[in-house]
Enzyme design. Structure first.
Site, mmCIF file in Angstrom:
data_model
loop_
_atom_site.group_PDB
_atom_site.id
_atom_site.type_symbol
_atom_site.label_atom_id
_atom_site.label_comp_id
_atom_site.label_asym_id
_atom_site.label_seq_id
_atom_site.Cartn_x
_atom_site.Cartn_y
_atom_site.Cartn_z
ATOM 1 N N HIS A 82 72.352 61.262 13.583
ATOM 2 C CA HIS A 82 70.999 61.774 13.825
ATOM 3 C C HIS A 82 70.482 61.424 15.215
ATOM 4 C CE1 HIS A 82 69.614 57.708 12.354
ATOM 5 N NE2 HIS A 82 68.691 57.917 13.269
ATOM 6 N N ASP B 21 76.431 59.656 8.558
ATOM 7 C CA ASP B 21 75.545 59.498 9.715
ATOM 8 C C ASP B 21 76.208 58.692 10.833
ATOM 9 O OD1 ASP B 21 73.273 59.991 11.160
ATOM 10 O OD2 ASP B 21 72.088 58.378 10.286
ATOM 11 N N SER C 174 68.421 52.770 15.701
ATOM 12 C CA SER C 174 69.471 53.563 15.055
ATOM 13 C C SER C 174 70.708 53.651 15.932
ATOM 14 C CB SER C 174 68.958 54.970 14.765
ATOM 15 O OG SER C 174 67.944 54.940 13.793
#
Length: 465
Positions: free
Chosen positions: A121, A151, A224
């Site tokens: 993402h 992911d 992230s």
């Protein structure tokens, strides 16, 4: 002489009165009473030495791990283009303006020649990727491959000298309560280090089959793709998600275990895609009334609700009602333990599955196979590859069989279960991968024509609009 004797007697008498008064009225009773009555309860205390004062966090040295990690964690910038419709677009259908948007995240250098692992993402829909190192040098990055399901993404930069990097640790050896560091770039604050402990392992989020490491190290937007490391500096996870109503850290966060991330990266480099070995069993939702009424929610292990035909589990002899207790050396307490370990394996790998069947414990060697079924995008149908029995029954070689449909279709009277899909909008469907791609092209606003064979072997066309 008589006078001296009188004074001595008075002094002795006065001293006795003083000592007696102190004993009687001032001194506290510190005497211990011993009981020989065998009926008196006895409490045994532990003789284990206690920790020294201030032991604990002060005894852990984070400095070396932090120093090594910050130099291997990078800042990732993702330039995307979004469409902004103008006033005249509504009348003339002219092409929309494209507005550049920049998203940021983190990444971890995993090799001296510039391979970097991050989250899918973080780099999704990128038109341009840039990576900034801890020494403030910026490089253009190339996207090597991604796996949206986990992911995880792999990108690469070209540097003129070897780069600092982190080695993958063994996330299976991570223990609950172990100290960890989260390193990344939250809110564009580069090289930020936070500390916490591993709160849980094999944590599942929602309906996802993904397995995460849960930690209470502070992780915020921008973290992230960053590193989760132990106090030795070993990379044990890739920080991925937080669960929060505000979008910011509220006490816990989640990371993809390093064993899963490592396997995905190796697959991308060697095969160009992710090779997923499947056991071939399904387990009931333990939160349903049926599971609660039958005590399935209290089972330690994974209850086998169904064994898929011609799967590795089927070949090995697993049966409905078996309880999986262990795979290789990994204890299985819940479904996420099972999926987390299987995610590190490929088709063709063999695992030793320990199951409880009635009162017997048995170990069954299972050879994992490729995925034989999936839920297709948009329409939510469950489809599987044809077995040899299906091919003989329908007298075909290609197609996918519908094994499950959403309840809304059933209420509308669409009895598609058991039918075989041959084409979608004229495109032939050979297997579940074709089905995934073609169903992924469907929009909710267009017309979709599905050609199939019903359970009686009759050819039909079903139009969805």
């Amino acid at each position: 002489m008589r006078r001296f004797t009188s004074l001595l007697m008075v002094a002795i008498f006065g001293g006795a009165i003083t000592l007696g008064g102190y004993k009687l009225f001032i001194e506290k009773d510190n005497s211990n009473m011993a009981f020989t009555d065998s009926g008196m309860p006895v409490v045994r205390t532990s003789t284990t030495p206690t920790s020294a004062a201030s032991a604990g966090i002060d005894a852990v040295d984070f400095t070396t791990a932090a120093e090594n990690t910050v130099n291997a964690v990078v800042h990732v910038k993702n330039l995307t283009l979004s469409k902004a419709p103008g006033f005249f677009d509504f009348f003339y259908g002219s092409e929309s303006r494209q507005i550049p948007q920049v998203g940021t995240g983190s990444g971890v250098i995993i090799s001296p020649d510039g391979y970097i692992v991050t989250n899918n993402h973080v780099i999704a829909k990128s038109k341009e990727l840039k990576v900034t190192l801890n020494n403030n040098k910026t490089y253009d990055a190339e996207l090597i491959g991604t796996d949206p399901n986990s992911d995880i993404a792999l990108i690469k930069i070209e540097a003129n000298k070897p780069l600092p990097y982190l080695a993958f640790g063994d996330s299976d050896n991570t223990k609950v309560g172990e100290w960890v560091l989260a390193v990344g770039n939250p809110f564009n604050l580069t090289s930020t280090v936070t500390a916490g402990i591993v709160s849980a392992k094999a944590r599942a989020l929602g309906s996802s089959e993904q397995s995460f490491i849960q930690t209470d190290a502070a992780v915020n937007p921008g973290n992230s793709g960053g590193a989760l490391v132990n106090t030795n500096g070993d990379l044990i996870g890739i920080n991925t998600a937080i669960t929060s109503q505000t979008g910011s850290y509220v006490g816990y966060s989640f990371a993809v275990p390093s064993n899963i991330a490592k396997k995905i990266i190796e697959d991308i480099l060697e095969y160009g895609n992710v090779q997923k070995g499947m056991l071939g069993i399904s387990a009931p939702n333990i939160n349903t009334p049926y599971a609660i009424e039958n005590g399935l929610n209290e089972i330690e292990g994974v209850y086998v609700g169904k064994v898929e035909e011609e799967s590795g589990a089927d070949d090995a002899g697993l049966q409905n009602g078996d309880i999986i207790k262990q795979i290789d050396d990994i204890k299985i307490r819940r479904f996420a333990d099972l999926t987390g370990y299987i995610s590190t394996k490929r088709p063709g790998d063999e695992v030793r599955v320990t199951v409880k069947r009635d009162d017997d414990i048995m170990v069954l060697p299972v050879t994992l196979k490729e995925r034989q079924s999936l839920i297709v995008p948009v329409m939510g149908l469950v489809v599987k590859n044809l077995t040899e029995r299906d091919k003989k029954a329908f007298k075909i070689e290609e197609g996918v069989k519908i094994t499950g449909i959403p309840e809304t279709y059933r209420r509308d009277g669409l009895e598609l279960e058991g039918s075989v899909i041959l084409e979608i909008d004229g495109e032939p469907i050979n297997d579940i991968q074709d089905a995934r791609i073609e169903f992924g092209k469907i929009t909710r606003y267009g017309k979709t024509v599905i050609t199939l064979l019903n359970k009686d072997g009759e050819r039909e066309r079903v139009i969805f609009q």
